[in-house]
Design a protein around this motif. Sequence first.
Motif, mmCIF file in Angstrom:
data_model
loop_
_atom_site.group_PDB
_atom_site.id
_atom_site.type_symbol
_atom_site.label_atom_id
_atom_site.label_comp_id
_atom_site.label_asym_id
_atom_site.label_seq_id
_atom_site.Cartn_x
_atom_site.Cartn_y
_atom_site.Cartn_z
ATOM 1 N N GLY A 108 -3.799 -17.283 3.604
ATOM 2 C CA GLY A 108 -3.278 -18.425 2.849
ATOM 3 C C GLY A 108 -3.444 -18.247 1.351
ATOM 4 N N ALA A 109 -4.431 -17.428 0.965
ATOM 5 C CA ALA A 109 -4.687 -17.220 -0.469
ATOM 6 C C ALA A 109 -4.049 -15.928 -0.977
ATOM 7 C CB ALA A 109 -6.202 -17.169 -0.701
ATOM 8 N N ALA A 110 -3.257 -15.277 -0.133
ATOM 9 C CA ALA A 110 -2.672 -13.984 -0.528
ATOM 10 C C ALA A 110 -1.642 -14.171 -1.643
ATOM 11 C CB ALA A 110 -2.001 -13.343 0.688
ATOM 12 N N PRO A 111 -1.518 -13.184 -2.525
ATOM 13 C CA PRO A 111 -0.515 -13.300 -3.594
ATOM 14 C C PRO A 111 0.916 -13.213 -3.055
ATOM 15 C CG PRO A 111 -1.585 -11.146 -3.653
ATOM 16 C CD PRO A 111 -2.298 -11.944 -2.606
ATOM 17 N N ASP A 112 1.865 -13.631 -3.886
ATOM 18 C CA ASP A 112 3.289 -13.635 -3.485
ATOM 19 C C ASP A 112 3.760 -12.265 -3.024
ATOM 20 O OD1 ASP A 112 3.413 -16.216 -4.193
ATOM 21 O OD2 ASP A 112 4.485 -15.896 -6.090
ATOM 22 N N SER A 113 3.224 -11.226 -3.661
ATOM 23 C CA SER A 113 3.676 -9.864 -3.340
ATOM 24 C C SER A 113 3.485 -9.557 -1.853
ATOM 25 C CB SER A 113 2.922 -8.840 -4.194
ATOM 26 O OG SER A 113 1.539 -9.071 -4.100
ATOM 27 N N VAL A 114 2.402 -10.079 -1.282
ATOM 28 C CA VAL A 114 2.115 -9.835 0.147
ATOM 29 C C VAL A 114 3.238 -10.413 1.010
ATOM 30 C CG1 VAL A 114 0.572 -10.505 2.048
ATOM 31 C CG2 VAL A 114 -0.386 -9.686 -0.133
ATOM 32 N N PHE A 115 3.640 -11.634 0.709
ATOM 33 C CA PHE A 115 4.675 -12.277 1.537
ATOM 34 C C PHE A 115 6.053 -11.647 1.292
ATOM 35 C CE2 PHE A 115 1.272 -15.421 1.183
ATOM 36 C CZ PHE A 115 0.959 -15.498 2.536
ATOM 37 N N PRO A 169 10.924 0.145 -4.562
ATOM 38 C CA PRO A 169 10.004 -0.695 -5.336
ATOM 39 C C PRO A 169 10.177 -2.191 -5.037
ATOM 40 C CG PRO A 169 11.645 0.356 -6.758
ATOM 41 C CD PRO A 169 11.903 0.824 -5.377
ATOM 42 N N MET A 170 9.222 -2.703 -4.314
ATOM 43 C CA MET A 170 9.217 -4.140 -4.033
ATOM 44 C C MET A 170 8.065 -4.804 -4.779
ATOM 45 S SD MET A 170 10.117 -4.542 -0.052
ATOM 46 C CE MET A 170 9.253 -3.072 0.375
ATOM 47 N N LEU A 171 7.274 -3.954 -5.429
ATOM 48 C CA LEU A 171 6.125 -4.461 -6.179
ATOM 49 C C LEU A 171 6.332 -4.140 -7.653
ATOM 50 C CD1 LEU A 171 3.269 -3.054 -3.894
ATOM 51 C CD2 LEU A 171 4.144 -5.394 -3.920
#
Length: 239
Positions: A19-26, A194-196
């Motif tokens: 739940g606290a993961a950054p947007d990049s993870v999702f 590159p997605m990050l």
Amino acid sequence: MLALFAVGAQVVKASSTLGAAPDSVFRIWRNRLRIEYEAAALFAQLGKELAQHYGKHDEVVRLCEGAEEEELSHAKMCIEIIKYSGEAPAFNYTRKKIQLGPENLTSEQKILYTSLALSCVTETLSTALLTEMQNAAEPGLIKDTVHQILRDEVKHSRIGWAELNRCHQNQNLTWVQPYIPLMLKEALQADIQPMLTRQEAKDDLSAWGILSPLDASLIMENTITQIISPGLQRYGLKI
Ligand SMILES: [Fe+2]
Ligand SMILES: [Fe+2]
């Protein structure tokens, strides 16, 4: 999902960190959801083409049908992870007809082309990446998901090697050799696309089942050298 919460405090801990993961993870898990749908449709189409040649009871046809179902179950698992972003994507799969391989190939050639590109290359690379992700992921929903997907991807990579073996007995494979470098290039680009952002690529996202682009790239290069290349060489093909 509810069952996962019920099995122990460790799972709740991992889920709450999710739940606290950054947007990049999702962002990455949303992309994985898209890839799972694509893989399902490709295996479905490959199974259909194979059935026309070998009949619907053929072992490889049945494996492709199983792979479609498994890819869809992976999609559902991705959705469960994405839900922690606050978004709840609906399960949205339609089995569309996909052109397998270059248009100029015969239907037999398209089967071999797809078996190589989808299964021997992509699923073998995926298996290697998931093994590393499984090692690094935090126990709980992410690790369980990666574990389940890995278990199936091993089977999916075997589909291609089994079909390559059959094609080797029935036809001359030299026509496919010129396509192999491009298959590898496309698989490498798709995975490290590159997605990050440059900054996000420096973050350690491994607890959430995401390898750094550098690690992913090294693992894929090793897999090509140590597994895919020797596998192809057995059939007179090279990378
Ligand atoms: Fe999958
Ligand atoms: Fe797969």
